[in-house]
Design a protein around this motif. Structure first.
Motif, short mmCIF file in Angstrom:
data_model
loop_
_atom_site.label_atom_id
_atom_site.label_comp_id
_atom_site.label_asym_id
_atom_site.label_seq_id
_atom_site.Cartn_x
_atom_site.Cartn_y
_atom_site.Cartn_z
N VAL A 177 0.84 -1.20 0.00
CA VAL A 177 0.00 0.00 0.00
C VAL A 177 0.88 1.25 0.00
O VAL A 177 2.05 1.19 0.40
CB VAL A 177 -0.96 0.04 1.22
CG1 VAL A 177 -1.85 -1.19 1.24
CG2 VAL A 177 -0.18 0.15 2.52
N VAL A 178 0.33 2.36 -0.47
CA VAL A 178 0.98 3.66 -0.35
C VAL A 178 0.08 4.52 0.52
O VAL A 178 -1.04 4.87 0.13
CB VAL A 178 1.21 4.32 -1.72
CG1 VAL A 178 1.83 5.70 -1.56
CG2 VAL A 178 2.10 3.44 -2.60
N ALA A 179 0.55 4.81 1.71
CA ALA A 179 -0.28 5.43 2.74
C ALA A 179 -0.12 6.95 2.76
O ALA A 179 1.00 7.46 2.69
CB ALA A 179 0.06 4.86 4.10
N ASP A 180 -1.24 7.65 2.88
CA ASP A 180 -1.20 9.11 3.05
C ASP A 180 -0.83 9.48 4.48
O ASP A 180 -0.26 10.54 4.73
CB ASP A 180 -2.57 9.71 2.72
CG ASP A 180 -2.97 9.50 1.27
OD1 ASP A 180 -2.15 9.81 0.38
OD2 ASP A 180 -4.10 9.01 1.03
N ILE A 181 -1.19 8.61 5.42
CA ILE A 181 -0.96 8.86 6.84
C ILE A 181 -0.40 7.56 7.44
O ILE A 181 -0.91 6.48 7.15
CB ILE A 181 -2.26 9.23 7.57
CG1 ILE A 181 -2.92 10.47 6.94
CG2 ILE A 181 -2.03 9.47 9.06
CD1 ILE A 181 -4.35 10.71 7.42
N LEU A 228 -2.94 -0.47 17.47
CA LEU A 228 -2.84 0.75 16.68
C LEU A 228 -2.96 0.40 15.20
O LEU A 228 -2.36 -0.58 14.75
CB LEU A 228 -1.51 1.45 16.93
CG LEU A 228 -1.20 1.89 18.36
CD1 LEU A 228 0.21 2.46 18.43
CD2 LEU A 228 -2.20 2.92 18.85
N GLY A 229 -3.71 1.21 14.46
CA GLY A 229 -3.71 1.08 13.01
C GLY A 229 -2.36 1.52 12.47
O GLY A 229 -1.62 2.28 13.13
N VAL A 230 -2.00 1.07 11.27
CA VAL A 230 -0.66 1.34 10.74
C VAL A 230 -0.70 2.30 9.55
O VAL A 230 0.02 3.31 9.54
CB VAL A 230 0.03 0.02 10.33
CG1 VAL A 230 1.43 0.28 9.77
CG2 VAL A 230 0.11 -0.93 11.52
N PHE A 231 -1.53 2.02 8.55
CA PHE A 231 -1.58 2.83 7.33
C PHE A 231 -3.00 3.33 7.11
O PHE A 231 -3.96 2.56 7.21
CB PHE A 231 -1.13 2.01 6.11
CG PHE A 231 0.28 1.50 6.19
CD1 PHE A 231 1.34 2.37 6.39
CD2 PHE A 231 0.56 0.14 6.06
CE1 PHE A 231 2.64 1.91 6.45
CE2 PHE A 231 1.86 -0.33 6.11
CZ PHE A 231 2.90 0.56 6.32
N PHE A 232 -3.11 4.63 6.72
CA PHE A 232 -4.42 5.25 6.53
C PHE A 232 -4.43 6.09 5.25
O PHE A 232 -3.39 6.56 4.80
CB PHE A 232 -4.76 6.17 7.71
CG PHE A 232 -4.76 5.50 9.05
CD1 PHE A 232 -5.92 4.98 9.59
CD2 PHE A 232 -3.58 5.37 9.79
CE1 PHE A 232 -5.91 4.35 10.84
CE2 PHE A 232 -3.56 4.75 11.02
CZ PHE A 232 -4.73 4.24 11.55
N LEU A 240 -5.17 -1.43 5.68
CA LEU A 240 -4.67 -2.80 5.75
C LEU A 240 -4.92 -3.38 7.14
O LEU A 240 -4.81 -2.68 8.14
CB LEU A 240 -3.15 -2.77 5.47
CG LEU A 240 -2.44 -4.05 5.05
CD1 LEU A 240 -2.97 -4.55 3.71
CD2 LEU A 240 -0.94 -3.79 4.94
N ASP A 241 -5.27 -4.64 7.17
CA ASP A 241 -5.41 -5.34 8.45
C ASP A 241 -4.03 -5.78 8.91
O ASP A 241 -3.62 -6.91 8.71
CB ASP A 241 -6.34 -6.54 8.29
CG ASP A 241 -6.51 -7.32 9.59
OD1 ASP A 241 -6.16 -6.76 10.67
OD2 ASP A 241 -6.95 -8.49 9.54
N LEU A 242 -3.29 -4.84 9.47
CA LEU A 242 -1.91 -5.07 9.87
C LEU A 242 -1.73 -4.69 11.34
O LEU A 242 -2.17 -3.62 11.76
CB LEU A 242 -0.97 -4.24 8.99
CG LEU A 242 0.53 -4.36 9.26
CD1 LEU A 242 1.02 -5.77 8.97
CD2 LEU A 242 1.31 -3.34 8.43
N GLU A 296 -0.35 -9.76 9.51
CA GLU A 296 -1.17 -9.20 8.44
C GLU A 296 -2.27 -10.19 8.12
O GLU A 296 -2.01 -11.31 7.69
CB GLU A 296 -0.35 -8.92 7.17
CG GLU A 296 -1.20 -8.27 6.08
CD GLU A 296 -0.41 -7.95 4.82
OE1 GLU A 296 -1.06 -7.64 3.80
OE2 GLU A 296 0.83 -8.01 4.85
N GLY A 297 -3.51 -9.79 8.38
CA GLY A 297 -4.61 -10.74 8.25
C GLY A 297 -4.41 -11.89 9.22
O GLY A 297 -4.26 -11.70 10.41
#
Length: 390
Positions: A177-181, A228-232, A240-242, A296-297
């Motif tokens: 993924v390419v995350a903005d946040i 904590l979520g990782v990528f947004f 992502l479910d990471l 991941e998952g």
């Protein structure tokens, strides 16, 4: 815990910092950018903005905490290279990478890199009392707040080109993924601003820290799962479910450090710190005492990464201080036993392996590199040396 304190002090003084001291580049400034798995030094490897900052922090903090005079010249050497070569004096901010002579090699700017500049410069100011270092840290703070913060979505941005035009976040995105946040950038801006606030208790820094804690609590932390979520994306939707076990336990003690620094005891934040530590203790530990890397998952990555083990000890000891639960003491002790028996590289001229594969063998990766620095393991040693008083 006194045995742990004694042993990590020995590891810091006799193993970790001697390795990094030997990486000093007297010809071109800074520290050599690579030592490979075979312990061969590449004197012409590029030198990272993050790595330079982390080395500067490590020697500065070692001097601040131990008062050992031998560390300050290494800190000053790193500082001069950061000041003269890694900082872009035309367009401001730290480069992602310079070559071995200090010429710009990758001129991208990342908020994550700038945060480590602040972290290191404020620590060097503690060590040296050099007002120039504090001034540079202040400039980076204002740069992040003016250019690197999106007020509309209340998030810190990620990647820019040299002239500070925003670009896709290639440098801190992973797993397809390419995350903005990213959570990673936010916890390290928090870490950096907390260190800056200790030497420059400006109202703007405090306001930014209070806002960061609220972002972490309301946007990044999932109160149901305790992860904590990782990528947004820009709508704060998780991409992502990471689950990043190391980042979670690191974030728990970094957030607690900010609360203590600000004198802020908001019950919901304190509970978040404690809940994260229990959650990681329940779900990320392995039978040999080590911590898994991530999930991941449904896929568990059981690699034992060097920084994950180091941060876990600090995080669990912090949770012990918060709760008095001896379970956390035991977890920290067992992690240290695992590190001693597996991660510490006993070869002549070695330091710590990057990681240990699930089959128990060291991962054949660099010992010194753009991401492999003395920050995590020296900080773990210094935190335990400071915290353990029994």
């Amino acid at each position: 815990m006194q045995k742990l304190k004694t042993e990590v002090a020995r590891e810091l003084h006799e193993h970790i910092l001697p390795f990094w001291s030997a990486c000093i580049d007297e010809s071109h400034g800074g520290f050599y950018g690579e030592v490979n798995y075979e312990l061969q030094r590449n004197e012409q490897a590029d030198k990272g903005g993050i790595a330079t900052s982390r080395i500067l922090w490590a020697f500065s903090s070692a001097y601040v905490i131990t008062k050992n005079e031998k560390y300050l010249p290494f800190a000053t050497h790193a500082y001069k290279f950061l000041r003269d070569k890694v900082i872009d004096h035309e367009f401001l901010g730290l480069y992602w990478m310079v070559d071995y002579k200090g010429n710009p090699a990758d001129t991208r700017k990342h908020v994550y890199t700038q945060s480590f500049g602040i972290y290191a410069l404020s620590e060097y100011y503690k060590a040296s009392q050099d007002p120039e270092a504090l001034e540079l840290a202040k400039q980076l703070f204002l740069l992040i707040e003016d250019v690197g913060f999106d007020k509309e979505i209340n998030a810190y941005k990620e990647e820019f080109d040299r002239k500070w035009t925003e670009t896709p976040n290639e440098m801190l995105s992973e797993n397809g993924v390419v995350a903005d946040i990213t959570m990673n950038t936010h916890i390290h801006v928090l870490e950096a601003y907390t260190n800056l606030y200790k030497v420059w208790p400006d109202i703007r820094v405090r306001a930014a820290l209070e806002n960061l804690l609220e972002i972490l609590y309301s946007k990044i932390y999932n109160a149901e799962t305790k992860y904590l979520g990782v990528f947004f994306d820009k709508q704060w939707t998780s991409l992502l479910d990471l689950k990043s076990f190391g980042h979670d336990i690191e974030a728990s003690w970094l957030m607690d450090q900010t609360l203590r620094t600000l004198g802020l005891e908001k019950p919901e934040y304190v509970q978040m710190v404690i809940d994260i530590a229990y959650n990681i203790a329940d779900h990320a530990m392995q039978e040999d005492g080590s911590m898994m890397n991530e999930q991941e998952g449904d896929h568990l990555d059981k690699t034992r990464v060097w920084w994950v083990q180091a941060e876990a000890i600090v995080g669990f000891y912090n949770a012990y201080e918060r709760t008095g639960d001896s379970r956390f003491q035991e977890l920290a002790d067992n992690l240290w036993i695992y590190i001693k028996n597996n991660l510490i590289d006993e070869r002549a001229g070695g330091e710590w392996y990057w990681s240990i594969d699930p089959d128990g063998t060291p991962t054949p990766r660099e010992i010194n590199g753009a991401w492999k620095c003395p920050y995590h393991n020296s900080r773990f040693c210094l935190e335990i040396m400071e915290r353990v008083n029994e």
